[in-house]
Design an enzyme around this catalytic site. Structure first.
Site, mmCIF file in Angstrom:
data_model
loop_
_atom_site.group_PDB
_atom_site.id
_atom_site.type_symbol
_atom_site.label_atom_id
_atom_site.label_comp_id
_atom_site.label_asym_id
_atom_site.label_seq_id
_atom_site.Cartn_x
_atom_site.Cartn_y
_atom_site.Cartn_z
ATOM 1 N N ARG A 166 11.861 -1.845 10.687
ATOM 2 C CA ARG A 166 10.965 -1.262 11.656
ATOM 3 C C ARG A 166 10.701 -2.554 12.377
ATOM 4 N NH1 ARG A 166 5.523 -0.088 8.233
ATOM 5 N NH2 ARG A 166 4.462 -0.962 10.104
ATOM 6 N N ARG A 176 -9.032 0.234 9.974
ATOM 7 C CA ARG A 176 -8.677 -0.782 10.338
ATOM 8 C C ARG A 176 -9.607 -1.853 11.032
ATOM 9 N NH1 ARG A 176 -3.184 0.041 9.489
ATOM 10 N NH2 ARG A 176 -1.491 -1.349 9.768
ATOM 11 N N ARG A 228 12.470 -6.397 4.569
ATOM 12 C CA ARG A 228 12.101 -4.778 4.378
ATOM 13 C C ARG A 228 12.924 -3.838 5.113
ATOM 14 N NH1 ARG A 228 5.792 -2.516 4.495
ATOM 15 N NH2 ARG A 228 5.989 -2.952 6.614
ATOM 16 N N LYS A 256 0.767 -1.248 0.011
ATOM 17 C CA LYS A 256 -0.235 -0.029 0.056
ATOM 18 C C LYS A 256 1.026 1.051 0.104
ATOM 19 C CE LYS A 256 -2.515 -0.948 3.870
ATOM 20 N NZ LYS A 256 -1.790 -2.371 4.291
ATOM 21 N N ARG A 314 0.401 -9.156 13.568
ATOM 22 C CA ARG A 314 -0.438 -8.203 12.783
ATOM 23 C C ARG A 314 -1.279 -8.659 11.798
ATOM 24 N NH1 ARG A 314 4.670 -5.138 10.469
ATOM 25 N NH2 ARG A 314 3.211 -3.827 9.481
HETATM 26 P P1 AMP Z 1 1.055 0.319 9.243
HETATM 27 O O1 AMP Z 1 2.304 1.181 9.117
HETATM 28 O O2 AMP Z 1 -0.323 0.796 8.666
HETATM 29 O O3 AMP Z 1 1.318 -1.209 9.117
HETATM 30 O O4 AMP Z 1 0.669 0.506 10.810
HETATM 31 C C1 AMP Z 1 1.598 0.208 11.792
HETATM 32 C C2 AMP Z 1 1.065 -0.118 13.341
HETATM 33 O O5 AMP Z 1 0.306 1.033 13.463
HETATM 34 C C3 AMP Z 1 -0.118 -1.273 13.178
HETATM 35 O O6 AMP Z 1 0.285 -2.348 13.249
HETATM 36 C C4 AMP Z 1 -1.016 -0.564 14.432
HETATM 37 O O7 AMP Z 1 -0.579 -0.892 15.690
HETATM 38 C C5 AMP Z 1 -0.915 0.914 14.253
HETATM 39 N N1 AMP Z 1 -2.208 1.518 13.458
HETATM 40 C C6 AMP Z 1 -1.855 2.070 12.211
HETATM 41 N N2 AMP Z 1 -3.008 2.209 11.891
HETATM 42 C C7 AMP Z 1 -3.916 2.138 12.726
HETATM 43 C C8 AMP Z 1 -5.417 1.902 12.529
HETATM 44 N N3 AMP Z 1 -6.136 2.551 11.520
HETATM 45 N N4 AMP Z 1 -5.967 1.437 13.668
HETATM 46 C C9 AMP Z 1 -5.180 0.852 14.670
HETATM 47 N N5 AMP Z 1 -3.833 0.885 14.886
HETATM 48 C C10 AMP Z 1 -3.270 1.485 13.618
#
Ligand code: AMP
Length: 211
Positions: A156, A89, A128, A14, A167
Site C-alpha cells: 500500500r 477517527r 505488509r 483491525k 499516520r
Molecule cells: P485505513 O485503511 O483505515 O488505515 O485508512 C487509510 C487512510 O484513509 C487513512 O490514513 C486516512 O487518510 C483515510 N481514512 C480512512 N478512514 C478515515 C476516517 N474515518 N477519517 C479520515 N480519514 C480516513
C-alpha cells in the site's frame, strides 16, 4: 443485533480480525479506508483529492467521511448491525455518528479497542504486502506469501515507514481522544492486540459474548 466499532492504531490488526467477526455475526464491515481506496482506484475527482491525504498519512476531512458513512449505513444490509472499521477517527466524526444512529433509533453495543504499541505497529505495517488478484494480505516475516506469487504482491502506498509515522501521529493526536469519549459512554472494551491471530480472536469473541 450488533452495532460495533473497531478502534485502534493503523496496523493493529483491525482488518484481519474484522473478517472473523463479520463472518460469525453476519454483519457487514464498513471500512472507510477501503471505501476511500476504491474511490482512489476509480480515479474520480474525489478520489484524487483523497489520495493527496492518504499518501501524506493525513486524515481525510470529516465532512467527506461522515457523508460516506451515512450513505453506507442507509443500505439494507446494515439492518442486522455493522462493524465500523477505521471510523470514527476524530471526536467530530464520533459526534456525527451519534447523530446518524440517533436519527435511525440505533445504539452502539461495543467499541472494541485493539491495543498495540507503536514499535510493534511499525514492524507489522512496513512488512505488509497484498495480492492484487485475491485481495489477501500477507506479511513478509510473520505471514510470508508462497514464493510463486511473491513477484505480483504490492505494498500500500501509505504503508512506508515515513507515511506510517505520520499516520501514527494523526492517531495519537486526533483518534486517541475517542478512548475517553467511549469510556465515558461505557462502551469501550480494551483488547490486547499482541499475540497470535487466534488468541486475539478469542479475546474479541470473549468480549462479544459478554465474558
Ligand atoms: P485505513 O485503511 O483505515 O488505515 O485508512 C487509510 C487512510 O484513509 C487513512 O490514513 C486516512 O487518510 C483515510 N481514512 C480512512 N478512514 C478515515 C476516517 N474515518 N477519517 C479520515 N480519514 C480516513
Amino acid at each position: 443485533m450488533a452495532n460495533l466499532i473497531f478502534l485502534g492504531p493503523p496496523g493493529a490488526g483491525k482488518g484481519t480480525q474484522a473478517e472473523a467477526i463479520i463472518n460469525e455475526l453476519k454483519i457487514p464491515q464498513i471500512s472507510t479506508g477501503d471505501i476511500i481506496r476504491a474511490a482512489i482506484r476509480e480515479g474520480t475527482a474525489l478520489g484524487k483529492e483523497f489520495k493527496s491525504y492518504t499518501d501524506a498519512g493525513k486524515l481525510v476531512p470529516d465532512d467527506l467521511v461522515n457523508r460516506m458513512v451515512d450513505e453506507r449505513l442507509a443500505q439494507p444490509d446494515c439492518k442486522p448491525g455493522f462493524l465500523l472499521d477505521g471510523f470514527p477517527r476524530t471526536v467530530v466524526q464520533a459526534e456525527a455518528l451519534d447523530a446518524m444512529l440517533a436519527r435511525r433509533g440505533l445504539k452502539l453495543d461495543h467499541v472494541l479497542l485493539l491495543e498495540v504499541a507503536d514499535a510493534v505497529l511499525l514492524e507489522r505495517i512496513t512488512g505488509r504486502r497484498s495480492d492484487p488478484q485475491t485481495g489477501r494480505v500477507y506479511h513478509v516475516k510473520f505471514d510470508p506469501p508462497p514464493p510463486e506469487i511473491a513477484d505480483r504482491l504490492i505494498q500500500r502506498s501509505d504503508d512506508t515507514e515515513e507515511v506510517l509515522r505520520k499516520r501514527l501521529e494523526e492517531y495519537h493526536a486526533k483518534t486517541s481522544p475517542l478512548i475517553p469519549y467511549y469510556d465515558r459512554a461505557k462502551l469501550l472494551r480494551r483488547i490486547d492486540g499482541v499475540g497470535s491471530m487466534d488468541t486475539i480472536r478469542g479475546r474479541i469473541f470473549g468480549v462479544l459474548r459478554g465474558k
